[in-house]
Design a protein around this motif. Structure first.
Motif, PDB file in Angstrom:
ATOM      1  N   PHE A  10      -2.419  76.490  26.827  1.00 28.49           N
ATOM      2  CA  PHE A  10      -3.518  76.630  27.316  1.00 28.49           C
ATOM      3  C   PHE A  10      -3.912  77.346  28.634  1.00 28.49           C
ATOM      4  CE2 PHE A  10      -2.135  72.556  29.055  1.00 28.49           C
ATOM      5  CZ  PHE A  10      -2.314  72.858  30.539  1.00 28.49           C
ATOM      6  N   ASP A  11      -5.008  77.863  28.647  1.00 26.68           N
ATOM      7  CA  ASP A  11      -5.221  78.640  29.798  1.00 26.68           C
ATOM      8  C   ASP A  11      -6.091  78.093  30.759  1.00 26.68           C
ATOM      9  OD1 ASP A  11      -4.134  81.056  28.549  1.00 26.68           O
ATOM     10  OD2 ASP A  11      -6.166  81.630  27.622  1.00 26.68           O
ATOM     11  N   ARG A  12      -6.798  76.979  30.651  1.00 25.56           N
ATOM     12  CA  ARG A  12      -7.184  76.438  31.819  1.00 25.56           C
ATOM     13  C   ARG A  12      -7.435  74.790  31.133  1.00 25.56           C
ATOM     14  NH1 ARG A  12     -10.084  79.205  35.362  1.00 25.56           N
ATOM     15  NH2 ARG A  12     -11.525  77.335  35.910  1.00 25.56           N
ATOM     16  N   ALA A  13      -7.165  74.073  32.071  1.00 22.60           N
ATOM     17  CA  ALA A  13      -7.342  72.370  31.973  1.00 22.60           C
ATOM     18  C   ALA A  13      -7.829  71.681  33.105  1.00 22.60           C
ATOM     19  CB  ALA A  13      -5.865  71.848  31.222  1.00 22.60           C
ATOM     20  N   ALA A  14      -7.911  70.332  33.135  1.00 28.73           N
ATOM     21  CA  ALA A  14      -8.296  69.612  34.097  1.00 28.73           C
ATOM     22  C   ALA A  14      -7.944  68.138  34.005  1.00 28.73           C
ATOM     23  CB  ALA A  14      -9.943  69.669  34.212  1.00 28.73           C
TER      24      ALA A  14
ATOM     25  N   SER B   2      -0.994  52.960  34.950  1.00 24.62           N
ATOM     26  CA  SER B   2      -2.502  52.585  34.827  1.00 24.62           C
ATOM     27  C   SER B   2      -3.530  53.477  35.406  1.00 24.62           C
ATOM     28  CB  SER B   2      -2.650  50.936  35.597  1.00 24.62           C
ATOM     29  OG  SER B   2      -2.248  50.990  36.948  1.00 24.62           O
ATOM     30  N   GLU B   3      -3.083  54.485  36.190  1.00 24.77           N
ATOM     31  CA  GLU B   3      -4.216  55.072  36.892  1.00 24.77           C
ATOM     32  C   GLU B   3      -3.929  56.731  36.342  1.00 24.77           C
ATOM     33  OE1 GLU B   3      -3.584  55.267  41.352  1.00 24.77           O
ATOM     34  OE2 GLU B   3      -1.352  55.881  41.091  1.00 24.77           O
ATOM     35  N   ALA B   4      -3.247  56.731  35.478  1.00 25.74           N
ATOM     36  CA  ALA B   4      -3.030  58.099  34.948  1.00 25.74           C
ATOM     37  C   ALA B   4      -4.125  58.834  34.509  1.00 25.74           C
ATOM     38  CB  ALA B   4      -1.943  58.148  33.919  1.00 25.74           C
ATOM     39  N   PRO B   5      -4.589  60.161  35.253  1.00 26.50           N
ATOM     40  CA  PRO B   5      -5.806  60.650  34.850  1.00 26.50           C
ATOM     41  C   PRO B   5      -5.825  61.204  33.399  1.00 26.50           C
ATOM     42  CG  PRO B   5      -4.443  62.141  36.346  1.00 26.50           C
ATOM     43  CD  PRO B   5      -3.748  60.943  36.073  1.00 26.50           C
ATOM     44  N   ALA B   6      -6.994  61.641  32.933  1.00 27.80           N
ATOM     45  CA  ALA B   6      -7.233  62.029  31.572  1.00 27.80           C
ATOM     46  C   ALA B   6      -7.217  63.380  31.666  1.00 27.80           C
ATOM     47  CB  ALA B   6      -8.902  61.626  30.914  1.00 27.80           C
ATOM     48  N   LEU B   7      -6.622  64.234  30.423  1.00 23.49           N
ATOM     49  CA  LEU B   7      -6.329  65.584  30.579  1.00 23.49           C
ATOM     50  C   LEU B   7      -7.414  66.013  29.552  1.00 23.49           C
ATOM     51  CD1 LEU B   7      -4.706  68.166  30.985  1.00 23.49           C
ATOM     52  CD2 LEU B   7      -3.430  67.561  29.061  1.00 23.49           C
ATOM     53  N   LEU B   8      -8.197  67.076  29.997  1.00 25.21           N
ATOM     54  CA  LEU B   8      -9.074  68.032  29.377  1.00 25.21           C
ATOM     55  C   LEU B   8      -8.635  69.459  29.438  1.00 25.21           C
ATOM     56  CD1 LEU B   8     -12.419  66.382  30.978  1.00 25.21           C
ATOM     57  CD2 LEU B   8     -11.231  65.585  28.768  1.00 25.21           C
ATOM     58  N   ILE B   9      -8.972  69.967  28.176  1.00 27.67           N
ATOM     59  CA  ILE B   9      -8.802  71.503  28.069  1.00 27.67           C
ATOM     60  C   ILE B   9      -9.967  72.204  28.011  1.00 27.67           C
ATOM     61  CG2 ILE B   9      -7.733  73.186  26.648  1.00 27.67           C
ATOM     62  CD1 ILE B   9      -5.494  71.632  25.946  1.00 27.67           C
ATOM     63  N   LEU B  10     -10.092  73.367  28.506  1.00 27.28           N
ATOM     64  CA  LEU B  10     -11.383  74.062  28.719  1.00 27.28           C
ATOM     65  C   LEU B  10     -11.208  75.194  27.555  1.00 27.28           C
ATOM     66  CD1 LEU B  10     -11.362  72.758  31.587  1.00 27.28           C
ATOM     67  CD2 LEU B  10     -12.694  74.670  32.319  1.00 27.28           C
TER      68      LEU B  10
ATOM     69  N   GLY C 282     -14.643  59.895  42.021  1.00 26.88           N
ATOM     70  CA  GLY C 282     -13.601  60.381  40.779  1.00 26.88           C
ATOM     71  C   GLY C 282     -12.899  61.366  41.608  1.00 26.88           C
ATOM     72  N   SER C 283     -11.780  61.977  40.886  1.00 26.94           N
ATOM     73  CA  SER C 283     -10.910  62.933  41.406  1.00 26.94           C
ATOM     74  C   SER C 283     -10.792  63.914  40.107  1.00 26.94           C
ATOM     75  CB  SER C 283      -9.565  62.271  41.714  1.00 26.94           C
ATOM     76  OG  SER C 283      -9.701  61.567  42.832  1.00 26.94           O
ATOM     77  N   ARG C 284     -10.614  65.167  40.676  1.00 27.18           N
ATOM     78  CA  ARG C 284     -10.556  66.226  39.564  1.00 27.18           C
ATOM     79  C   ARG C 284      -9.486  67.338  40.141  1.00 27.18           C
ATOM     80  NH1 ARG C 284     -13.882  68.798  35.393  1.00 27.18           N
ATOM     81  NH2 ARG C 284     -13.008  70.857  35.156  1.00 27.18           N
ATOM     82  N   ILE C 285      -8.336  67.556  39.316  1.00 22.57           N
ATOM     83  CA  ILE C 285      -7.453  68.561  39.579  1.00 22.57           C
ATOM     84  C   ILE C 285      -7.648  69.669  38.671  1.00 22.57           C
ATOM     85  CG2 ILE C 285      -5.326  69.140  39.739  1.00 22.57           C
ATOM     86  CD1 ILE C 285      -6.045  67.872  42.125  1.00 22.57           C
ATOM     87  N   ASP C 286      -7.889  70.966  38.849  1.00 25.01           N
ATOM     88  CA  ASP C 286      -8.072  72.137  37.874  1.00 25.01           C
ATOM     89  C   ASP C 286      -6.752  72.850  37.816  1.00 25.01           C
ATOM     90  OD1 ASP C 286     -10.796  72.069  37.002  1.00 25.01           O
ATOM     91  OD2 ASP C 286     -11.206  72.250  39.160  1.00 25.01           O
ATOM     92  N   ILE C 287      -6.360  73.254  36.651  1.00 27.86           N
ATOM     93  CA  ILE C 287      -4.925  74.082  36.456  1.00 27.86           C
ATOM     94  C   ILE C 287      -5.297  75.132  35.656  1.00 27.86           C
ATOM     95  CG2 ILE C 287      -2.830  73.904  34.889  1.00 27.86           C
ATOM     96  CD1 ILE C 287      -3.132  70.884  35.117  1.00 27.86           C
ATOM     97  N   ALA C 288      -4.899  76.477  35.939  1.00 24.30           N
ATOM     98  CA  ALA C 288      -5.287  77.666  35.353  1.00 24.30           C
ATOM     99  C   ALA C 288      -3.750  78.449  35.126  1.00 24.30           C
ATOM    100  CB  ALA C 288      -6.160  78.446  36.274  1.00 24.30           C
TER     101      ALA C 288
END
Length: 305
Positions: free
Chosen positions: A283-287, A251-259, A296-302
């Protein structure tokens, strides 16, 4: 582990065969009623019937009759179902439902389907009534069919909120189909979630984070703070996997966005299986984003090169 029913897998294979070759065919292991014609026999029957057509029918009309009769005589695709139900692939051919006097045939429609109209060619010697089972979204309409005598032939058209059924009704002195249902091409396809659960992502227990192992690429940087910060990110050359903590609640799984190249965020299709995000692309970058504003919370992936 979920096992996909064999009959359903066979039905998917049959649909694929139809799309690739244009041939209907039948299940290799499914029982087919005796006396049902092969495709070649159907062609012969259709040609013979067309040849007997009245002379006043023009050539295009004869061709149309031939096409229609080919569809009517095709053996179609059937498979056994639960509790003696005969499952018919919808749209492959005109199905024949065989009934008998003093017996009841149950034609079961799709759950949630609403019947608009029922038309039968012979309204005198065929009795048809409707019944329902289940509640809400699981409610199904059943058409109860009873002939008054054997050796009858007629057609039945059922219009619903989703499709139109064209059924050939036949009556026999003793043999009959007690339950008839349908398998629909869209339902027969195995969903990506089911495939992911049947064929799970590669085992990474022996791989060390930050390098390569067994063809997997772990060269990703994970930055940011959150109690659901991923344990690792990796790809197999085709798909990307994000392993989340085992404490993550669905229920708390974050949404995945690609840059993209312009650093514009966009949504992407993914699925979650056993605390693991599976993305059908690289992908090269995502959040990973959850909530808005200060809460809110944010985790960046590169991806590292």
């Amino acid at each position: 582990m979920i096992t996909v029913p064999a009959a359903r897998v066979a039905m998917v294979a049959a649909i694929s065969r139809v799309r690739k070759t244009g041939s209907i065919g039948v299940y290799p292991d499914a029982p087919v009623a005796s006396g049902r014609p092969s495709r070649r026999a159907a062609l012969v029957a259709a040609s013979s019937a067309t040849a007997r057509t009245a002379r006043h029918v023009n050539v295009p009309a004869k061709r149309g009759i031939s096409y229609s009769q080919l569809w009517q005589h095709d053996s179609g695709v059937i498979a056994p179902g639960d509790d003696g139900k005969v499952n018919i692939l919808f749209g492959a051919s005109q199905p024949q439902v065989v009934c008998a006097p003093l017996q009841v045939c149950d034609i079961e429609l799709q759950a949630g389907e609403q019947v608009s109209n029922v038309n039968v060619g012979d309204i005198v010697r065929w009795k048809i009534s409707a019944a329902k089972s289940g509640e809400g979204l699981d409610q199904k309409v059943h058409l109860i069919v009873k002939p008054v005598e054997p050796n009858l032939n007629t057609s039945l058209i059922i219009t619903t909120s989703r499709r139109v059924y064209h059924i050939a009704l036949r009556s026999d002195a003793a043999s009959y189909m007690a339950r008839v249902g349908f398998i629909y091409p869209d339902e027969a396809q195995i969903s990506p979630t089911e495939l992911a659960r049947v064929n799970p992502a590669p085992d990474t227990s022996r791989a060390s984070y930050g390098g390569r192992a067994d063809g997997l690429d772990f060269r990703y940087r994970i930055t940011g703070k959150s109690r659901w910060k991923p344990d690792r990110v990796y790809n197999d050359g085709l798909k990307t996997y994000i392993d989340m903590p085992g404490t993550l609640d669905s229920s708390e799984a974050p949404a995945l966005l690609i840059l993209d190249e312009n650093k514009q965020e966009k949504l992407v299709n993914y699925r979650i299986v056993d605390h693991r995000y599976i993305i059908d692309q690289l992908f090269d970058r995502a959040a990973l984003v959850s909530g808005v504003g200060k809460k809110g919370s944010r985790i960046d992936i590169a991806r590292s090169r």
